[in-house]
Structure formats: C-alpha cells, structure tokens
Design an enzyme around this catalytic site. Structure first.
Site, PDB file in Angstrom:
ATOM      1  N   TYR A  16      32.777  38.723  37.568  1.00  0.00           N
ATOM      2  CA  TYR A  16      34.070  39.323  37.885  1.00  0.00           C
ATOM      3  C   TYR A  16      33.776  40.511  38.784  1.00  0.00           C
ATOM      4  O   TYR A  16      32.752  40.547  39.450  1.00  0.00           O
ATOM      5  CB  TYR A  16      34.754  39.694  36.557  1.00  0.00           C
ATOM      6  CG  TYR A  16      36.207  40.092  36.652  1.00  0.00           C
ATOM      7  CD1 TYR A  16      37.110  39.369  37.433  1.00  0.00           C
ATOM      8  CD2 TYR A  16      36.686  41.191  35.951  1.00  0.00           C
ATOM      9  CE1 TYR A  16      38.435  39.735  37.511  1.00  0.00           C
ATOM     10  CE2 TYR A  16      38.021  41.565  36.017  1.00  0.00           C
ATOM     11  CZ  TYR A  16      38.889  40.838  36.806  1.00  0.00           C
ATOM     12  OH  TYR A  16      40.201  41.203  36.869  1.00  0.00           O
ATOM     13  N   ARG A  31      45.478  37.695  49.316  1.00  0.00           N
ATOM     14  CA  ARG A  31      45.067  39.104  49.178  1.00  0.00           C
ATOM     15  C   ARG A  31      44.043  39.206  48.064  1.00  0.00           C
ATOM     16  O   ARG A  31      44.347  39.613  46.956  1.00  0.00           O
ATOM     17  CB  ARG A  31      46.274  39.992  48.861  1.00  0.00           C
ATOM     18  CG  ARG A  31      45.977  41.492  48.979  1.00  0.00           C
ATOM     19  CD  ARG A  31      46.995  42.319  48.233  1.00  0.00           C
ATOM     20  NE  ARG A  31      46.982  42.072  46.805  1.00  0.00           N
ATOM     21  CZ  ARG A  31      46.144  42.651  45.935  1.00  0.00           C
ATOM     22  NH1 ARG A  31      45.204  43.481  46.372  1.00  0.00           N
ATOM     23  NH2 ARG A  31      46.218  42.376  44.643  1.00  0.00           N
ATOM     24  N   LYS A  66      38.473  34.849  36.352  1.00  0.00           N
ATOM     25  CA  LYS A  66      39.474  35.344  35.396  1.00  0.00           C
ATOM     26  C   LYS A  66      39.516  34.462  34.153  1.00  0.00           C
ATOM     27  O   LYS A  66      39.573  34.958  33.018  1.00  0.00           O
ATOM     28  CB  LYS A  66      40.856  35.357  36.052  1.00  0.00           C
ATOM     29  CG  LYS A  66      41.045  36.413  37.110  1.00  0.00           C
ATOM     30  CD  LYS A  66      41.579  37.695  36.518  1.00  0.00           C
ATOM     31  CE  LYS A  66      41.882  38.714  37.619  1.00  0.00           C
ATOM     32  NZ  LYS A  66      42.410  39.965  37.108  1.00  0.00           N
ATOM     33  N   GLU A  89      47.956  35.519  40.663  1.00  0.00           N
ATOM     34  CA  GLU A  89      46.780  36.339  40.937  1.00  0.00           C
ATOM     35  C   GLU A  89      46.547  36.486  42.437  1.00  0.00           C
ATOM     36  O   GLU A  89      46.470  35.492  43.170  1.00  0.00           O
ATOM     37  CB  GLU A  89      45.549  35.709  40.296  1.00  0.00           C
ATOM     38  CG  GLU A  89      44.289  36.558  40.380  1.00  0.00           C
ATOM     39  CD  GLU A  89      44.399  37.831  39.557  1.00  0.00           C
ATOM     40  OE1 GLU A  89      43.886  38.867  40.013  1.00  0.00           O
ATOM     41  OE2 GLU A  89      45.003  37.777  38.467  1.00  0.00           O
ATOM     42  N   ASP A  90      46.456  37.720  42.907  1.00  0.00           N
ATOM     43  CA  ASP A  90      46.079  38.044  44.283  1.00  0.00           C
ATOM     44  C   ASP A  90      46.960  37.367  45.332  1.00  0.00           C
ATOM     45  O   ASP A  90      46.464  36.817  46.329  1.00  0.00           O
ATOM     46  CB  ASP A  90      44.601  37.700  44.513  1.00  0.00           C
ATOM     47  CG  ASP A  90      43.682  38.711  43.849  1.00  0.00           C
ATOM     48  OD1 ASP A  90      44.178  39.751  43.396  1.00  0.00           O
ATOM     49  OD2 ASP A  90      42.466  38.465  43.764  1.00  0.00           O
ATOM     50  N   ASP A  97      49.261  39.554  37.416  1.00  0.00           N
ATOM     51  CA  ASP A  97      48.230  40.452  36.906  1.00  0.00           C
ATOM     52  C   ASP A  97      48.060  41.685  37.789  1.00  0.00           C
ATOM     53  O   ASP A  97      47.783  42.776  37.295  1.00  0.00           O
ATOM     54  CB  ASP A  97      46.900  39.704  36.790  1.00  0.00           C
ATOM     55  CG  ASP A  97      45.853  40.512  36.056  1.00  0.00           C
ATOM     56  OD1 ASP A  97      46.181  41.045  34.971  1.00  0.00           O
ATOM     57  OD2 ASP A  97      44.720  40.630  36.550  1.00  0.00           O
ATOM     58  N   ASP A  98      48.233  41.527  39.102  1.00  0.00           N
ATOM     59  CA  ASP A  98      48.057  42.661  40.013  1.00  0.00           C
ATOM     60  C   ASP A  98      49.167  43.686  39.835  1.00  0.00           C
ATOM     61  O   ASP A  98      48.950  44.884  40.024  1.00  0.00           O
ATOM     62  CB  ASP A  98      48.034  42.177  41.468  1.00  0.00           C
ATOM     63  CG  ASP A  98      46.994  41.105  41.684  1.00  0.00           C
ATOM     64  OD1 ASP A  98      45.801  41.405  41.523  1.00  0.00           O
ATOM     65  OD2 ASP A  98      47.367  39.951  41.973  1.00  0.00           O
ATOM     66  N   ASN A 158      39.301  47.604  44.244  1.00  0.00           N
ATOM     67  CA  ASN A 158      38.113  46.764  44.145  1.00  0.00           C
ATOM     68  C   ASN A 158      37.847  46.085  45.489  1.00  0.00           C
ATOM     69  O   ASN A 158      38.779  45.880  46.262  1.00  0.00           O
ATOM     70  CB  ASN A 158      38.336  45.671  43.085  1.00  0.00           C
ATOM     71  CG  ASN A 158      38.194  46.191  41.674  1.00  0.00           C
ATOM     72  OD1 ASN A 158      37.228  46.851  41.356  1.00  0.00           O
ATOM     73  ND2 ASN A 158      39.174  45.899  40.836  1.00  0.00           N
ATOM     74  N   ASN A 211      39.877  48.321  34.006  1.00  0.00           N
ATOM     75  CA  ASN A 211      39.769  46.927  34.409  1.00  0.00           C
ATOM     76  C   ASN A 211      40.823  46.092  33.697  1.00  0.00           C
ATOM     77  O   ASN A 211      41.001  46.192  32.480  1.00  0.00           O
ATOM     78  CB  ASN A 211      38.359  46.409  34.059  1.00  0.00           C
ATOM     79  CG  ASN A 211      38.024  45.122  34.767  1.00  0.00           C
ATOM     80  OD1 ASN A 211      38.801  44.181  34.748  1.00  0.00           O
ATOM     81  ND2 ASN A 211      36.859  45.080  35.384  1.00  0.00           N
TER      82      ASN A 211
END
Length: 511
Positions: A51, A104, A122, A193-194, A216-217, A360, A404
């Site tokens: 991760y 992203r 993840k 996610e992303d 999640d972001d 990150n 995190n």
C-alpha cells in the site's frame, strides 16, 4: 510457520521496496493463505510495501511488470454486456468491490488501467486488517481511456489507448456497471477509489442514498483525519468538544480536501455547534487562494459551503498570518508546499500546532516530519499520509503518526457487510472516527501520537465494525440479524483468519 519465516527472511534481505512488492504479489498469486498470514502477522512491516507509499511506484510500473490478471476490467466496448459479464466472476458471495477508473491515482494523476494496483492493494488490507475473506472481495477497473500522453504513446500500456471518456457517456457506463454488480450481488459494498475530483463527488451524491457505497478519498480520508484531529486535541490536553473552536486551514480544495472539511463540519454539528459556527472554523485554499464569495461561479456546490465573505484569493501564507490557524492540513499532492516561513509563522501563534501533510506518496507530502519538528522547535503534533520515521533532535525523539485510511475502511466495510447495511451514513463515519480516536492509549498520546500502532489494526477494525453495526441498527438500516448482546464476540467470529484448512479430517475411529 516455516513458509512465512522463510519469505520474511527473503524480504528483509532485499533492499528495494518495489522488489519486495513484486515478491509479495508473486506469493499473492500462488498462495493467498500464506500471503494474508504474512500481512496479519507482520502488518506494520509489510503494509507500506503493498500500500502507500510503495503502491504508487507499483502502479506506475504496473504494465511493465504485469504477471497475471486479478479482478475485472470493463471498457466502453462492454456497453450493454456488463450484466452478463459480472457472471464471469467465479464467486457468488462478493461482499466488497473496490472500483477505480484510474483518473487520479494518489498524487500521481491519471494512470489509466495501471491504477488497478490500488484496488488490489486496498482489498488485501480488507482481508488482512478487516477480516473479510479473499473470495469475498473483487477489484475492478473501469478502463474508460486515459489522458496521460505517455501512456497513450507507450507500447507496453495494457489499457485502452484512447482519450478518456467524459460527460454523459461516462456516467452512463458507470451506471450500467453499478446496476450490473447490484443485480448479481444485491448487498455488496461498493468503494469508489481514486476518481478525479470532477467526477468523485457527483458519483457519491448520485448513489450514496440508494446503494451501499462510499468514496474512500472523500469520506474515508475525512473520517481518518477527524479521528487524528480529535486525538491531537486530546494530546494537547483539551476537550475533544473544542473541535468547533479550532481554526482549521486546509490546503487543497479537491474532492479529498472538501471531503475532509465536510466530515469535520458534520462532527462539529454532532457536538452541538450550529452550521454557521462550524463553517466559521474553516479556511480552504486552492491554487487560486482562499475560497471566497467572489469566486462562487467557479466553485462546485460542495466548495461553496466553505466560501468566506472576505479575503477571497488570499494566499496560504497570508491566511496563516491573519487568521492564526491551530490546524493545518495538506491535501494538494504538491510536494514541499509547506515552506519554512509558513510553518514558523503558524508555530509563532500557536503553542502546539496540529500539522497533517496528508498527500501520498512520500514525494507528494507537503512537508516531511523532520521539517515539521525542526520548524516548530519540536512543538507540533504531526501526522502524515505516508509513513515517516521518528525524528531525533536536540537529544529528544519525536514520534510521528500515519493518518492512513486503512485505519477506517476495513472496519467500516466489515461492519457494513456483517449487518447488511443499506447505506453508509454520515453518522456511521462519525462513530467510526470516534471509535478510532478512543482507541489511542494515554501512553501514545503522551508520546505525541494520534493514531494507534498499525500492529493493532485488526483490533481497531473490530472496534470500528462494532460501532458501525450499532449505528446501522440504531438508524434501522441493518438488514441482517446481529445479536444485541455479545456483539463483540459475534463480530470476532465473522473475521477471516488466514490458516490452512485441513484436507483430511483427523478423527479417531473405534469399532
């Protein structure tokens, strides 16, 4: 045990983090039980390899070192067929899907299909930290093109080498995918996610009330950051109910920055502050300066919630000088953004500044731990998105924390899947953050830490799952039976433990 120790010895003899990642993924492909046993028993050592921060480099090199397929890929050529395609997946009991479009990835931008490394990483943590069995998770890539010119020209890129789809066509394809997975697995938890900022909030707003899903972001980062700030306030010796009295400066007004602000604002209202009082606590700055009413036509509805009436466009440094923030959060993916003058100015007006550079991977962090402690003379409370080693300065050791998302999403997913929650609500995120903040010991607070040790992650996930289930029951959103007593034991028994299953039953036979 012998297999695990042998592999750990091999990992420790390897210097390169990306090589270690490759070794672990090879084990993942060959022996899932061994792979997850290693993660469970050595999570603190191994999590950074599968991760953040190593996963960023793994994604950039995903096509170059591709070995075997994992998960499912959907493209625009699959329009009209997705409902049939989902039946190609062999498991009938999927509990969690982690889906990305690769637009992203961390702070690295558009990586297209190479972003598949994120859902894989993840979901490994869902299994190891959250106790969800590997056959119940599914990584998904919506490969709808890429705007990354290097990938469009690369002969080794494995994804669709066309410009990324936008607009109605994009949202129609995403909708078809969501309806397809919901048809086959009606109770599945969908984690976005992303996704890029121009799509992430739109998708969340569209589906969050009718589907079991979360971003999640936006929400995961928000809940984790809330837990960290509550812990930092406690470490300062203040009451956590003083959250609404903090002056919170957020650098970055994308989906992550605004998502964090929304979760913090919701927490303030939970503590009894009015909407207006909560709003006054925030100062959000993007590349054009402080969000203000003069720029309202250029802002999204979510950004407009945090506009200031005055000082529109004010720079980050000038905001620090004028408003003297007590909390500084970095969600810009601009490495080194927090300069020495900025941090020293903040520290001059705040005895114990709360400093969270959350971007990150490590190269995108707004400042390092060493810089933060040096420029605040060791007075700051520090947490970062990527891990940093403790800092030794003037004969004293200053400890860091990693803010995190893995502290939140495994427990959130575990709780939601066990009780069959109909939706992920703001209250569930709040109780999860509160449970995480309360998990930090007094000894850890005394050391300046605001998160528990990663070694305790299974216990943290269990604690969060119990809190989420209780809230789902309270809101009448649980569709599965959960006992009102001994819920902790009930949840513990539901958690996957990676051990070899006996192929031959051992028993005594008497005649």
């Amino acid at each position: 045990m012998q297999q695990k120790e042998k592999l750990m010895n091999m990992l420790r003899n390897e210097d390169s983090s990306i090589r270690k990642n490759i070794m672990l993924e090879d084990v993942h492909d060959r022996n899932e039980t061994l792979y997850h046993r290693i993660l469970v028993d050595h999570i603190e050592e191994v999590a950074p390899l599968i991760y953040t921060p190593t996963v960023g480099q793994a994604c950039k090199e995903f096509g170059d070192r591709y070995r075997r397929p994992r998960g499912m890929y959907f493209t625009k050529e699959d329009r009209g067929h997705m409902a049939s395609m989902v039946y190609n997946w062999p498991s009938n009991d999927v509990h969690v899907i982690c889906v990305t479009d690769g637009s992203r990835i961390l702070g690295l931008g558009d990586l297209g299909a190479n972003g598949m490394g994120i859902p894989i990483g993840k979901l490994s943590l869902y299994c190891a930290a959250g106790g969800i069995a590997p056959h119940r998770v599914l990584p998904v890539m919506l490969d709808l093109g890429t705007d990354n010119e290097d990938l469009l020209k690369s002969p080794w890129y494995l994804g669709v080498q066309e410009k990324r789809i936008h607009g109605d066509e994009y949202f129609e394809l995403v909708d078809e995918f969501i309806q397809a997975v919901r048809h086959r697995w009606p109770n599945v938890l969908l984690q976005f996610e992303d996704f890029s900022s121009d799509k992430a909030q739109i998708l969340l707003n569209k589906y969050r009330n009718d589907h079991l899903c979360f971003n999640d972001d936006i929400q995961g980062t928000g809940a984790t950051t809330l837990a960290g700030i509550l812990g930092a306030i406690r470490a300062k010796g203040e009451e956590v109910t003083s959250l609404g009295k903090q002056r919170i400066l957020i650098a970055g007004a994308g989906s992550a920055g605004i998502g964090v602000a929304q979760v913090l604002k919701q927490a303030m209202t939970e503590q009894g502050y009015t909407e207006e009082e909560a709003k006054e606590a925030f100062f959000i700055v993007d590349q054009h300066g402080l969000l203000g009413t003069e720029r309202s036509s250029d802002l999204s509805p979510e950004q407009r919630q945090f506009m200031r009436e005055t000082d529109c466009g004010m720079s980050l440094l000038d905001v620090v000088k004028k408003y003297k923030p007590t909390v500084l959060l970095g969600l810009t993916a601009v490495g080194g953004l927090f300069k020495e003058e900025l941090i020293r100015e903040m520290a001059a007006n705040c005895e114990r500044p709360i400093l969270f550079p959350l971007s990150n991977p490590t190269t995108s962090a707004e400042c390092t731990a060493e810089q933060a402690f040096e420029w605040t003379d060791g007075r700051c409370i520090f947490a970062s998105g990527s891990p940093f080693d403790p800092v030794s300065m003037n004969g004293k050791t200053y400890f860091t924390s990693q803010c995190n998302n893995m502290y939140v999403f495994p427990g959130l997913g575990l709780g939601a899947s066990i009780c069959g929650a109909k939706a992920i609500t703001d209250r569930m995120l709040y109780v999860a953050a509160e449970a995480l903040a309360n998990f930090v010991s007094e000894q850890e607070h005394a050391q300046g830490k605001v998160f528990p040790s990663i070694r305790k992650i299974r216990y943290v996930s269990h604690c969060l799952a119990v809190a989420v289930i209780k809230e789902a029951v309270r809101e009448n959103l649980a569709t599965k039976y959960v006992p009102s007593e001994n819920l902790e034991d009930f949840v513990a028994k539901k958690m996957y433990d990676p051990v070899y299953v006996s192929l031959v039953e051992k028993r005594e036979v008497t005649i």
